[in-house]
Write a protein that holds these residues in place. Structure first.
Motif, PDB file in Angstrom:
ATOM      1  N   TYR A  25       0.831  -1.208   0.000  1.00  0.00           N
ATOM      2  CA  TYR A  25       0.000   0.000   0.000  1.00  0.00           C
ATOM      3  C   TYR A  25       0.860   1.251   0.000  1.00  0.00           C
ATOM      4  O   TYR A  25       1.820   1.358   0.747  1.00  0.00           O
ATOM      5  CB  TYR A  25      -0.945   0.008   1.200  1.00  0.00           C
ATOM      6  CG  TYR A  25      -2.095  -0.940   1.024  1.00  0.00           C
ATOM      7  CD1 TYR A  25      -3.188  -0.588   0.247  1.00  0.00           C
ATOM      8  CD2 TYR A  25      -2.074  -2.204   1.602  1.00  0.00           C
ATOM      9  CE1 TYR A  25      -4.237  -1.474   0.054  1.00  0.00           C
ATOM     10  CE2 TYR A  25      -3.123  -3.090   1.414  1.00  0.00           C
ATOM     11  CZ  TYR A  25      -4.197  -2.712   0.639  1.00  0.00           C
ATOM     12  OH  TYR A  25      -5.231  -3.589   0.449  1.00  0.00           O
ATOM     13  N   GLY A  26       0.500   2.171  -0.903  1.00  0.00           N
ATOM     14  CA  GLY A  26       1.209   3.431  -1.028  1.00  0.00           C
ATOM     15  C   GLY A  26       2.384   3.386  -1.986  1.00  0.00           C
ATOM     16  O   GLY A  26       2.954   4.412  -2.340  1.00  0.00           O
ATOM     17  N   LYS A  27       2.768   2.194  -2.443  1.00  0.00           N
ATOM     18  CA  LYS A  27       3.882   2.051  -3.377  1.00  0.00           C
ATOM     19  C   LYS A  27       3.480   1.213  -4.586  1.00  0.00           C
ATOM     20  O   LYS A  27       3.585   1.653  -5.718  1.00  0.00           O
ATOM     21  CB  LYS A  27       5.084   1.424  -2.679  1.00  0.00           C
ATOM     22  CG  LYS A  27       6.281   1.275  -3.577  1.00  0.00           C
ATOM     23  CD  LYS A  27       7.456   0.662  -2.860  1.00  0.00           C
ATOM     24  CE  LYS A  27       8.622   0.491  -3.834  1.00  0.00           C
ATOM     25  NZ  LYS A  27       9.711  -0.261  -3.267  1.00  0.00           N
ATOM     26  N   ASN A  28       3.060  -0.015  -4.325  1.00  0.00           N
ATOM     27  CA  ASN A  28       2.603  -0.925  -5.376  1.00  0.00           C
ATOM     28  C   ASN A  28       1.193  -1.378  -5.020  1.00  0.00           C
ATOM     29  O   ASN A  28       1.017  -2.350  -4.297  1.00  0.00           O
ATOM     30  CB  ASN A  28       3.513  -2.157  -5.478  1.00  0.00           C
ATOM     31  CG  ASN A  28       4.919  -1.811  -5.863  1.00  0.00           C
ATOM     32  OD1 ASN A  28       5.152  -0.944  -6.694  1.00  0.00           O
ATOM     33  ND2 ASN A  28       5.879  -2.479  -5.253  1.00  0.00           N
ATOM     34  N   ASP A  29       0.205  -0.653  -5.508  1.00  0.00           N
ATOM     35  CA  ASP A  29      -1.188  -1.006  -5.262  1.00  0.00           C
ATOM     36  C   ASP A  29      -2.030  -0.571  -6.449  1.00  0.00           C
ATOM     37  O   ASP A  29      -1.502   0.002  -7.402  1.00  0.00           O
ATOM     38  CB  ASP A  29      -1.695  -0.421  -3.942  1.00  0.00           C
ATOM     39  CG  ASP A  29      -1.653   1.097  -3.886  1.00  0.00           C
ATOM     40  OD1 ASP A  29      -1.863   1.752  -4.918  1.00  0.00           O
ATOM     41  OD2 ASP A  29      -1.407   1.639  -2.797  1.00  0.00           O
TER      42      ASP A  29
END
Length: 139
Positions: A25-29
């Motif tokens: 979450y917040g990077k790769n989502d």
């Protein structure tokens, strides 16, 4: 540039960036994936106003801070045209049903009814053949 080539390049770049990347979450989502597609297609998503997030709970709060109940509401607010999911072209956004408090999972159309994105049944982003769709938007 020919529209089909522009869409193919955006889809290829998105797959190269996110394929097999585990959900973080917040990077790769799904939202980061959607924002990446939008940027590759020449749009400017406004993620910063929601703030950062690292978990389901903080992502839900970020969506609330931005003033949206669901991911679909946030995409609608960008002014993108809703389309039938069957009409999605490569690099269009497609919302799939999903578990959790966001109203689904945002993916990118890749053609032939397939999408690229995150799903609770897959480790990392990958090409999926969904059976159900919630909504789709022309990018």
């Amino acid at each position: 540039m020919i529209e089909a080539v522009r869409r193919q390049r955006a889809a290829t770049a998105t797959i190269a960036r996110f394929r097999a990347q585990p959900l973080a979450y917040g990077k790769n989502d799904c939202v980061r994936l959607g924002a990446f597609v939008l940027r590759k297609m020449g749009r400017k998503p406004q993620l910063a106003k929601a703030g950062t997030y690292q978990s389901v709970r903080s992502a839900r709060r970020a969506l609330d801070r931005a003033g949206f109940a669901t991911i679909a509401d946030a995409i609608d607010a960008m002014g993108l045209q809703r389309i039938p999911p069957a009409a999605a072209l490569p690099a269009d956004l497609v919302l799939l049903p999903g578990e959790g408090p966001f109203g689904g999972s945002l993916t990118m159309a890749v053609g032939n009814g397939r999408v690229f994105g995150y799903h609770q049944d897959v480790v990392g982003a990958d090409i999926l053949q969904p059976l159900e769709f919630v909504a789709a938007w022309r990018v």
